[in-house]
Design a protein around this motif. Sequence first.
Motif, PDB file in Angstrom:
ATOM      1  N   ALA A 135      48.527  38.881  58.831  1.00 28.04           N
ATOM      2  CA  ALA A 135      49.340  39.518  57.793  1.00 28.04           C
ATOM      3  C   ALA A 135      48.405  40.017  56.699  1.00 28.04           C
ATOM      4  O   ALA A 135      47.643  39.231  56.119  1.00 28.04           O
ATOM      5  CB  ALA A 135      50.352  38.540  57.219  1.00 28.04           C
ATOM      6  N   GLN A 136      48.446  41.299  56.436  1.00 30.46           N
ATOM      7  CA  GLN A 136      47.658  41.934  55.370  1.00 30.46           C
ATOM      8  C   GLN A 136      48.598  42.122  54.188  1.00 30.46           C
ATOM      9  O   GLN A 136      49.427  43.029  54.173  1.00 30.46           O
ATOM     10  CB  GLN A 136      47.097  43.267  55.861  1.00 30.46           C
ATOM     11  N   ASP A 159      44.008  40.432  45.601  1.00 33.04           N
ATOM     12  CA  ASP A 159      44.060  39.601  44.397  1.00 33.04           C
ATOM     13  C   ASP A 159      45.282  39.880  43.531  1.00 33.04           C
ATOM     14  O   ASP A 159      45.583  39.117  42.603  1.00 33.04           O
ATOM     15  CB  ASP A 159      42.780  39.735  43.584  1.00 33.04           C
ATOM     16  N   ASP A 160      46.010  40.978  43.828  1.00 28.81           N
ATOM     17  CA  ASP A 160      47.236  41.263  43.081  1.00 28.81           C
ATOM     18  C   ASP A 160      48.492  40.796  43.824  1.00 28.81           C
ATOM     19  O   ASP A 160      49.612  41.039  43.367  1.00 28.81           O
ATOM     20  CB  ASP A 160      47.336  42.758  42.774  1.00 28.81           C
ATOM     21  N   ALA A 201      48.088  34.945  44.521  1.00 27.99           N
ATOM     22  CA  ALA A 201      47.303  34.807  45.739  1.00 27.99           C
ATOM     23  C   ALA A 201      46.208  33.766  45.590  1.00 27.99           C
ATOM     24  O   ALA A 201      45.927  33.011  46.537  1.00 27.99           O
ATOM     25  CB  ALA A 201      46.707  36.156  46.121  1.00 27.99           C
ATOM     26  N   ALA A 202      45.589  33.687  44.422  1.00 30.76           N
ATOM     27  CA  ALA A 202      44.501  32.731  44.214  1.00 30.76           C
ATOM     28  C   ALA A 202      44.995  31.296  44.394  1.00 30.76           C
ATOM     29  O   ALA A 202      44.304  30.464  44.998  1.00 30.76           O
ATOM     30  CB  ALA A 202      43.897  32.918  42.823  1.00 30.76           C
ATOM     31  N   ARG A 203      46.186  31.003  43.870  1.00 32.30           N
ATOM     32  CA  ARG A 203      46.706  29.640  44.040  1.00 32.30           C
ATOM     33  C   ARG A 203      47.161  29.411  45.481  1.00 32.30           C
ATOM     34  O   ARG A 203      46.980  28.322  46.022  1.00 32.30           O
ATOM     35  CB  ARG A 203      47.865  29.372  43.082  1.00 32.30           C
ATOM     36  N   ALA A 204      47.740  30.426  46.103  1.00 34.64           N
ATOM     37  CA  ALA A 204      48.135  30.295  47.506  1.00 34.64           C
ATOM     38  C   ALA A 204      46.915  29.993  48.374  1.00 34.64           C
ATOM     39  O   ALA A 204      47.001  29.218  49.332  1.00 34.64           O
ATOM     40  CB  ALA A 204      48.815  31.574  47.977  1.00 34.64           C
ATOM     41  N   VAL A 214      40.892  38.905  48.431  1.00 32.86           N
ATOM     42  CA  VAL A 214      39.859  39.892  48.104  1.00 32.86           C
ATOM     43  C   VAL A 214      40.443  40.902  47.120  1.00 32.86           C
ATOM     44  O   VAL A 214      41.668  41.034  46.999  1.00 32.86           O
ATOM     45  CB  VAL A 214      39.359  40.623  49.375  1.00 32.86           C
ATOM     46  N   PRO A 215      39.593  41.638  46.407  1.00 26.35           N
ATOM     47  CA  PRO A 215      40.104  42.712  45.540  1.00 26.35           C
ATOM     48  C   PRO A 215      40.944  43.703  46.342  1.00 26.35           C
ATOM     49  O   PRO A 215      40.667  43.961  47.516  1.00 26.35           O
ATOM     50  CB  PRO A 215      38.829  43.360  44.998  1.00 26.35           C
ATOM     51  N   ARG A 216      41.934  44.259  45.694  1.00 26.33           N
ATOM     52  CA  ARG A 216      42.858  45.170  46.378  1.00 26.33           C
ATOM     53  C   ARG A 216      42.112  46.297  47.103  1.00 26.33           C
ATOM     54  O   ARG A 216      42.436  46.643  48.245  1.00 26.33           O
ATOM     55  CB  ARG A 216      43.847  45.748  45.359  1.00 26.33           C
TER      56      ARG A 216
END
Length: 299
Positions: A135-136, A159-160, A201-204, A214-216
Amino acid sequence: MSDGIVDPVDQPPEYETDTPVLYSVTDRIAWVTLNRPKFHNVQNSQMTYALDDAFRRAVDDDDVGCIVLKSDAKHFSAGHDIGTPGRDFHSSVDRRLMWYDHANKAGAEKAYIREQEQYLGMCKRWRDIPKPTIAQVHGGCIAGGLMLAWVCDLIVASDDAFFQDPVLQMGFPGLEYFAHCHELNVRIAKEFLFLGERMPAARAYEMGMVNRVVPRAQLADEVLKIATRISQQPRLALQLAKQACNHMETLAGKNAGIDAAFGYHHFAHANNTLVKGDYIAGFDGKKMAEANKKQSGED
């Protein structure tokens, strides 16, 4: 009519596209793209069966070694369709699983049968796809969107991206494919559900729900790199490794728990009908989006 058989609702949906899912293959990678951008990729029956067709096409193609599920819209997916012109809740479908038609059933049976086929059944079916899936995810992955990400073997997020199941507002214990307590620590899963807040996303990633963040701008390249590496591995070994890992989850009670929670979910549907006069408690897509934004502190 007797035995809970009624005349189906004569309100044909108005689909905005004939291609709610796009499909392409490049260098042994199948790209399955959600394509209802106007409505943030909310899932109706049309999209569900188009997804199933795309996954089947990738499975049948011996030149495909990895499958990527992605979106080119603002969000990955905002959940299930509860209010667009293409909402086809009342429509009969060309069913893939061993369930009877929901469209002419009365009471709680209607939603129960439809969601056995289109939500619970399809997610279990897609989880067992015998090829690796990625999944992207960017933007919102909300409620029913979680189901699409969770059935994939890997989740790579920008990251967003954020993840959220806000359906307690509608009286539900959570979405239909209740994998929360396998995707997250149980205490974190309770927080995720009780508060209905967005999980960045960082907490996930910290919770183990996401493989990489990663950066968008780098998301597509990162997924391509991973998918390319996977697609070069021996097909049978990949399938056996996936089957073994999924079996470990099954031994840990994942399927039994999801089945039990699905029953709770449909008790909530029935209670909503009795108390609110509507099986989704009077919400539609706009009301749910407004309530979600208010809860999330957005303007």
